[in-house]
Design a protein around this motif. Sequence first.
Motif, PDB file in Angstrom:
ATOM      1  N   GLY A  56      24.423  -5.348  25.098  1.00 47.92           N
ATOM      2  CA  GLY A  56      24.358  -4.497  26.278  1.00 47.92           C
ATOM      3  C   GLY A  56      25.716  -4.117  26.821  1.00 47.92           C
ATOM      4  O   GLY A  56      25.850  -3.115  27.524  1.00 47.92           O
ATOM      5  N   ARG A  57      26.744  -4.877  26.511  1.00 46.55           N
ATOM      6  CA  ARG A  57      28.069  -4.616  27.081  1.00 46.55           C
ATOM      7  C   ARG A  57      28.915  -3.683  26.233  1.00 46.55           C
ATOM      8  O   ARG A  57      29.905  -3.151  26.713  1.00 46.55           O
ATOM      9  CB  ARG A  57      28.817  -5.929  27.272  1.00 46.55           C
ATOM     10  CG  ARG A  57      28.238  -6.747  28.405  1.00 46.55           C
ATOM     11  CD  ARG A  57      29.102  -7.893  28.678  1.00 46.55           C
ATOM     12  NE  ARG A  57      30.442  -7.384  28.976  1.00 46.55           N
ATOM     13  CZ  ARG A  57      31.306  -7.988  29.738  1.00 46.55           C
ATOM     14  NH1 ARG A  57      30.989  -9.120  30.282  1.00 46.55           N
ATOM     15  NH2 ARG A  57      32.493  -7.492  29.953  1.00 46.55           N
ATOM     16  N   TRP A  58      28.593  -3.508  24.961  1.00 42.68           N
ATOM     17  CA  TRP A  58      29.496  -2.714  24.117  1.00 42.68           C
ATOM     18  C   TRP A  58      29.632  -1.280  24.579  1.00 42.68           C
ATOM     19  O   TRP A  58      30.694  -0.674  24.406  1.00 42.68           O
ATOM     20  CB  TRP A  58      29.090  -2.768  22.643  1.00 42.68           C
ATOM     21  CG  TRP A  58      27.908  -1.921  22.280  1.00 42.68           C
ATOM     22  CD1 TRP A  58      26.622  -2.300  22.199  1.00 42.68           C
ATOM     23  CD2 TRP A  58      27.928  -0.530  21.952  1.00 42.68           C
ATOM     24  NE1 TRP A  58      25.828  -1.253  21.862  1.00 42.68           N
ATOM     25  CE2 TRP A  58      26.600  -0.144  21.688  1.00 42.68           C
ATOM     26  CE3 TRP A  58      28.923   0.436  21.853  1.00 42.68           C
ATOM     27  CZ2 TRP A  58      26.248   1.156  21.339  1.00 42.68           C
ATOM     28  CZ3 TRP A  58      28.575   1.732  21.513  1.00 42.68           C
ATOM     29  CH2 TRP A  58      27.251   2.070  21.252  1.00 42.68           C
ATOM     30  N   PRO A  59      28.636  -0.632  25.207  1.00 38.18           N
ATOM     31  CA  PRO A  59      28.847   0.758  25.636  1.00 38.18           C
ATOM     32  C   PRO A  59      29.876   0.903  26.755  1.00 38.18           C
ATOM     33  O   PRO A  59      30.471   1.961  26.903  1.00 38.18           O
ATOM     34  CB  PRO A  59      27.466   1.196  26.141  1.00 38.18           C
ATOM     35  CG  PRO A  59      26.501   0.275  25.500  1.00 38.18           C
ATOM     36  CD  PRO A  59      27.226  -1.016  25.349  1.00 38.18           C
ATOM     37  N   LEU A  60      30.101  -0.134  27.544  1.00 36.72           N
ATOM     38  CA  LEU A  60      31.021  -0.004  28.679  1.00 36.72           C
ATOM     39  C   LEU A  60      32.449   0.347  28.259  1.00 36.72           C
ATOM     40  O   LEU A  60      33.020   1.310  28.787  1.00 36.72           O
ATOM     41  CB  LEU A  60      30.983  -1.271  29.531  1.00 36.72           C
ATOM     42  CG  LEU A  60      29.643  -1.562  30.229  1.00 36.72           C
ATOM     43  CD1 LEU A  60      29.713  -2.878  30.972  1.00 36.72           C
ATOM     44  CD2 LEU A  60      29.271  -0.425  31.155  1.00 36.72           C
ATOM     45  N   PRO A  61      33.058  -0.366  27.323  1.00 39.81           N
ATOM     46  CA  PRO A  61      34.407   0.038  26.902  1.00 39.81           C
ATOM     47  C   PRO A  61      34.409   1.411  26.221  1.00 39.81           C
ATOM     48  O   PRO A  61      35.351   2.194  26.397  1.00 39.81           O
ATOM     49  CB  PRO A  61      34.837  -1.054  25.925  1.00 39.81           C
ATOM     50  CG  PRO A  61      33.975  -2.224  26.234  1.00 39.81           C
ATOM     51  CD  PRO A  61      32.689  -1.656  26.755  1.00 39.81           C
ATOM     52  N   SER A  62      33.351   1.700  25.475  1.00 38.56           N
ATOM     53  CA  SER A  62      33.276   3.010  24.823  1.00 38.56           C
ATOM     54  C   SER A  62      33.175   4.121  25.855  1.00 38.56           C
ATOM     55  O   SER A  62      33.815   5.174  25.728  1.00 38.56           O
ATOM     56  CB  SER A  62      32.069   3.072  23.885  1.00 38.56           C
ATOM     57  OG  SER A  62      32.151   2.055  22.917  1.00 38.56           O
ATOM     58  N   ALA A  64      34.266   4.014  28.912  1.00 38.80           N
ATOM     59  CA  ALA A  64      35.567   4.114  29.580  1.00 38.80           C
ATOM     60  C   ALA A  64      36.544   4.922  28.730  1.00 38.80           C
ATOM     61  O   ALA A  64      37.305   5.746  29.257  1.00 38.80           O
ATOM     62  CB  ALA A  64      36.115   2.718  29.854  1.00 38.80           C
ATOM     63  N   ALA A  65      36.519   4.702  27.428  1.00 36.75           N
ATOM     64  CA  ALA A  65      37.402   5.466  26.539  1.00 36.75           C
ATOM     65  C   ALA A  65      37.027   6.944  26.553  1.00 36.75           C
ATOM     66  O   ALA A  65      37.906   7.823  26.595  1.00 36.75           O
ATOM     67  CB  ALA A  65      37.325   4.899  25.121  1.00 36.75           C
ATOM     68  N   LEU A  66      35.739   7.257  26.531  1.00 38.82           N
ATOM     69  CA  LEU A  66      35.301   8.665  26.562  1.00 38.82           C
ATOM     70  C   LEU A  66      35.692   9.345  27.879  1.00 38.82           C
ATOM     71  O   LEU A  66      36.132  10.501  27.878  1.00 38.82           O
ATOM     72  CB  LEU A  66      33.793   8.757  26.349  1.00 38.82           C
ATOM     73  CG  LEU A  66      33.290   8.402  24.948  1.00 38.82           C
ATOM     74  CD1 LEU A  66      31.769   8.391  24.920  1.00 38.82           C
ATOM     75  CD2 LEU A  66      33.848   9.383  23.930  1.00 38.82           C
ATOM     76  N   VAL A  67      35.544   8.644  28.980  1.00 40.16           N
ATOM     77  CA  VAL A  67      35.930   9.218  30.273  1.00 40.16           C
ATOM     78  C   VAL A  67      37.437   9.457  30.310  1.00 40.16           C
ATOM     79  O   VAL A  67      37.902  10.489  30.821  1.00 40.16           O
ATOM     80  CB  VAL A  67      35.475   8.295  31.429  1.00 40.16           C
ATOM     81  CG1 VAL A  67      36.096   8.711  32.743  1.00 40.16           C
ATOM     82  CG2 VAL A  67      33.955   8.282  31.518  1.00 40.16           C
ATOM     83  N   SER A  68      38.205   8.550  29.756  1.00 36.90           N
ATOM     84  CA  SER A  68      39.667   8.721  29.715  1.00 36.90           C
ATOM     85  C   SER A  68      40.049   9.931  28.877  1.00 36.90           C
ATOM     86  O   SER A  68      40.924  10.725  29.272  1.00 36.90           O
ATOM     87  CB  SER A  68      40.328   7.468  29.138  1.00 36.90           C
ATOM     88  OG  SER A  68      40.056   6.354  29.929  1.00 36.90           O
ATOM     89  N   ILE A  69      39.398  10.079  27.735  1.00 39.89           N
ATOM     90  CA  ILE A  69      39.688  11.235  26.864  1.00 39.89           C
ATOM     91  C   ILE A  69      39.291  12.529  27.565  1.00 39.89           C
ATOM     92  O   ILE A  69      40.024  13.528  27.522  1.00 39.89           O
ATOM     93  CB  ILE A  69      38.976  11.077  25.505  1.00 39.89           C
ATOM     94  CG1 ILE A  69      39.612   9.926  24.727  1.00 39.89           C
ATOM     95  CG2 ILE A  69      39.026  12.370  24.708  1.00 39.89           C
ATOM     96  CD1 ILE A  69      38.865   9.545  23.474  1.00 39.89           C
ATOM     97  N   ALA A  70      38.133  12.512  28.244  1.00 37.74           N
ATOM     98  CA  ALA A  70      37.691  13.712  28.966  1.00 37.74           C
ATOM     99  C   ALA A  70      38.677  14.067  30.074  1.00 37.74           C
ATOM    100  O   ALA A  70      38.996  15.248  30.287  1.00 37.74           O
ATOM    101  CB  ALA A  70      36.297  13.497  29.532  1.00 37.74           C
TER     102      ALA A  70
END
Length: 82
Positions: A56-62, A64-70
């Motif tokens: 359940g936790r693996w999407p959180l870092p992903s 965060a990375a997508l929001v940073s790239i956006a």
Amino acid sequence: MVTAPDPLGPVVITARDIYDALIKLTDTVNKLVGQGSGHDDDIRDHEDRIRALERGRWPLPSLAALVSIAALVVAVVGITSR
């Protein structure tokens, strides 16, 4: 001839005393083994819960990375459109 003193002194340990102590020890070990076998299910249950939390936790870092790239893309597009 000199004999060594008895290390136990006046204490006498019979074969029956040793046998009784061995029976008590055997009973104690059997009780501990019985208690330990019930913990296997608890350990498996905890392991399953930990794995579910990890999945359940693996999407959180992903995310965060997508929001940073956006945010980076929006910033770059904002700079180039000026």
